[in-house]
Scaffold this motif. Structure first.
Motif, short mmCIF file in Angstrom:
data_model
loop_
_atom_site.label_atom_id
_atom_site.label_comp_id
_atom_site.label_asym_id
_atom_site.label_seq_id
_atom_site.Cartn_x
_atom_site.Cartn_y
_atom_site.Cartn_z
N ILE A 93 47.66 99.40 -57.88
CA ILE A 93 48.77 100.35 -57.85
C ILE A 93 48.31 101.53 -57.01
N GLY A 94 49.03 101.81 -55.93
CA GLY A 94 48.64 102.87 -55.00
C GLY A 94 48.89 104.26 -55.53
N ASN A 128 53.10 105.89 -53.23
CA ASN A 128 54.37 106.62 -53.37
C ASN A 128 55.56 105.71 -53.67
N VAL A 129 55.33 104.69 -54.46
CA VAL A 129 56.39 103.76 -54.87
C VAL A 129 57.01 104.29 -56.16
N TRP A 130 58.30 104.12 -56.30
CA TRP A 130 59.01 104.51 -57.52
C TRP A 130 59.59 103.25 -58.13
N ILE A 131 59.19 102.92 -59.35
CA ILE A 131 59.67 101.71 -60.04
C ILE A 131 60.54 102.18 -61.19
N GLY A 132 61.83 101.85 -61.13
CA GLY A 132 62.79 102.28 -62.13
C GLY A 132 62.61 101.60 -63.48
N GLY A 133 63.14 102.23 -64.50
CA GLY A 133 63.02 101.76 -65.88
C GLY A 133 63.47 100.32 -66.07
N GLY A 134 62.71 99.59 -66.86
CA GLY A 134 63.07 98.22 -67.22
C GLY A 134 62.80 97.19 -66.15
N ALA A 135 62.21 97.58 -65.04
CA ALA A 135 61.91 96.62 -63.97
C ALA A 135 60.77 95.70 -64.42
#
Length: 188
Positions: A93-94, A128-135
């Protein structure tokens, strides 16, 4: 009040992180200070975990590396409540990545014909990745830098850099698995 809370968590981590390193036989490596909340569970079942900079977790997180898995988390990474990362091969994870609540990352799954057999493939998440809830991020996936994964998405294929990825489909049978199919084939 919030500054006091984070100050206490950082102080506790000055004890917890080195102790975790020693008790794991140095399979856990982390720089200090960390913001790992007391409700975060870190498991090493034969794997290695490296925190390359400050990690901020909320309660209910599970960070697990099993069976020689290698889990690397960059600096300034935030894991919201109930994030689950289970590594048996490799998960990276970056830096600067934000993970929403109830997100799951699995670099492995079970063979449908032989449930005792584990099939694994690395996961790589850029900076700088954004992972939304429940993914849900599944084995063999690479997510490029500066990408956004929409809430509730199931990611089974690579996501290029600077991309907004949304995977909301209606449930349906796409293909039936043949008895002789290899469990490492993910439809690519």
């Amino acid at each position: 009040m919030r500054k006091v809370k984070y100050g206490i968590i950082i102080l506790l981590n000055y004890i917890y992180v080195p102790l975790k390193c020693i008790l794991s036989g140095f399979h856990f490596h982390a720089t200090l200070p960390q913001l790992i909340t007391p409700g975060t569970k870190i498991e090493m079942g034969g794997g290695r975990i490296s925190l390359l900079g400050r990690l901020h977790t909320e309660s209910g997180c599970l960070i697990s590396s099993r069976n020689n898995g290698k889990l690397k988390i960059g600096s300034r990474v935030y894991l919201n409540r109930n994030t689950m990362i289970v590594c048996r091969d490799s998960v990276e994870i970056g830096s600067g990545t934000t993970v929403g609540p109830n997100v799951m990352l699995y670099d492995h799954d079970h063979d449908l014909q032989n449930r005792g057999r584990i099939c694994s493939s690395p996961i790589s998440i850029g900076e700088n990745v954004w992972i939304g809830g429940g993914a849900i991020i599944l084995k063999g996936v690479t997510i490029g830098n500066n990408s956004v994964i929409a809430a509730g998405s199931i990611v089974t294929r690579n996501v290029p850099a600077n991309t907004i990825y949304m995977n909301h489909i209606e449930p349906r049978i796409v293909k039936r698995k043949e008895a002789n199919e290899d469990c490492n084939n993910h439809g690519e």
